[in-house]
Design a protein around this motif. Structure first.
Motif, PDB file in Angstrom:
ATOM      1  N   ILE A  45      46.005  48.917  41.407  1.00  0.00           N
ATOM      2  CA  ILE A  45      45.507  48.327  42.652  1.00  0.00           C
ATOM      3  C   ILE A  45      46.568  47.397  43.214  1.00  0.00           C
ATOM      4  CG2 ILE A  45      43.689  46.952  43.695  1.00  0.00           C
ATOM      5  CD1 ILE A  45      41.883  47.722  41.409  1.00  0.00           C
ATOM      6  N   ASN A 242      40.822  38.610  51.857  1.00  0.00           N
ATOM      7  CA  ASN A 242      40.244  39.678  51.037  1.00  0.00           C
ATOM      8  C   ASN A 242      41.318  40.452  50.279  1.00  0.00           C
ATOM      9  OD1 ASN A 242      37.650  39.031  51.874  1.00  0.00           O
ATOM     10  ND2 ASN A 242      37.761  40.378  53.664  1.00  0.00           N
ATOM     11  N   GLN A 243      42.460  40.718  50.913  1.00  0.00           N
ATOM     12  CA  GLN A 243      43.527  41.444  50.249  1.00  0.00           C
ATOM     13  C   GLN A 243      44.156  40.610  49.136  1.00  0.00           C
ATOM     14  OE1 GLN A 243      44.441  44.621  50.493  1.00  0.00           O
ATOM     15  NE2 GLN A 243      42.778  44.939  51.947  1.00  0.00           N
ATOM     16  N   LYS A 246      41.771  40.782  46.257  1.00  0.00           N
ATOM     17  CA  LYS A 246      41.856  42.115  45.662  1.00  0.00           C
ATOM     18  C   LYS A 246      43.108  42.248  44.801  1.00  0.00           C
ATOM     19  CE  LYS A 246      42.262  46.992  46.964  1.00  0.00           C
ATOM     20  NZ  LYS A 246      42.338  47.947  48.102  1.00  0.00           N
ATOM     21  N   ARG A 247      44.217  41.690  45.283  1.00  0.00           N
ATOM     22  CA  ARG A 247      45.471  41.776  44.528  1.00  0.00           C
ATOM     23  C   ARG A 247      45.357  41.041  43.198  1.00  0.00           C
ATOM     24  NH1 ARG A 247      48.172  43.647  41.915  1.00  0.00           N
ATOM     25  NH2 ARG A 247      50.411  43.577  41.655  1.00  0.00           N
ATOM     26  N   ARG A 249      42.571  40.430  41.507  1.00  0.00           N
ATOM     27  CA  ARG A 249      41.681  41.194  40.620  1.00  0.00           C
ATOM     28  C   ARG A 249      42.428  42.370  39.998  1.00  0.00           C
ATOM     29  NH1 ARG A 249      37.818  40.320  44.806  1.00  0.00           N
ATOM     30  NH2 ARG A 249      38.253  42.404  45.623  1.00  0.00           N
TER      31      ARG A 249
END
Length: 264
Positions: A45, A242-243, A246-247, A249
């Motif tokens: 991811i 949000n990005q 996400k990064r 995680r």
């Protein structure tokens, strides 16, 4: 008969000492260890490399001079102290850190010149993470702390800081507003320093590993680590926020690890 009695007394004495030694936790009386640990995971991811969005894709991120590999990897470094408190349990204190990278697109509004919306493409920034960990290690089966197979449960407190490549990046040279393209004033810039991406997070770690001891003082560990991340920042409509979450995680979700340390 006396010889037999002396022999039985001698056996019982050594047996009592051996039993007592097994009750005392640690390895040869050594209960403490300090180690360096390296966690490595495939960047499934949001890879670190600029020009890779996945293992085999080069479609989204801009081309740069940064090197890339067939499979990007995440790396996390940490230093840990362990204290054996019983034959099957040890407690651990750790400090870890890593740097990872992300790119996002950002829509901005020009309120000075044209009052149009513009798209700022591929904003690059580094995410610097520092975390503090407290965990308990439970040795299983025939293992005796700090030697053998174990499960470890831990809780970490992470501090994240974001550093942008350029605090005043220029907007792209055109954008589409109402199906028309507008040229960009050459002096127009956008200040992204107000994008607050410095936030805290809580991490829950589950680890399965094995340890071996060499030369009676060198301890070597290897295993698998799984991490669930809870960001201490409110839900946001911002793609950049949000990005970033996400990064993080993706970086912390799953990893292989090895460590080497000194037992004392």
């Amino acid at each position: 008969m006396k010889t037999l009695n002396y022999f039985l007394i001698l056996i019982l004495t050594f047996s009592a000492k051996d039993i007592n030694a097994q009750v005392v936790p640690g390895y040869l009386g050594k209960k403490n260890s300090f180690n360096y640990q390296l966690n490595v995971s495939p960047a499934v991811i949001g890879p670190n490399q600029v020009d890779k969005t996945s293992w085999f894709s080069y479609d989204t991120y801009p081309k740069t001079k940064e090197s890339s590999f067939i499979t990007p990897f995440n790396f996390t470094h940490s230093f840990n102290f362990q204290r054996v408190i019983s034959r099957k349990i040890a407690i651990n204190f750790g400090y870890g850190f890593f740097t990872t990278r992300q790119y996002v697109n950002l829509l901005v509004n020009d309120v000075i010149y044209t009052q149009n919306n513009y798209l700022l493409e591929n904003i690059g920034y580094n995410i610097i993470n520092k975390n503090f960990n407290l965990s308990a290690t439970f040795y299983r089966g025939r293992a005796i702390a700090p030697f053998g197979a174990y499960w470890r449960l831990g809780l970490s407190y992470g501090i994240n800081k974001t550093i942008f490549d350029n605090d005043n990046p220029k907007l792209i040279d055109h954008t589409e507003v109402n199906y028309y393209y507008y040229s960009l004033p050459p002096e127009l810039k956008f200040n992204i320093s107000d994008q607050n991406l410095n936030f805290k997070s809580i991490l829950f770690n589950v680890t399965y590993g094995k340890s071996r001891i060499f030369k009676k003082c060198i301890i070597f560990n290897r295993g698998l680590n799984f991490t669930l991340t809870r960001s201490l920042i409110a839900a946001s409509n911002s793609e950049m926020v949000n990005q970033t979450k996400k990064r993080l995680r993706g970086h912390e979700l799953f990893s292989f690890y090895v460590s080497v340390g000194y037992l004392f």
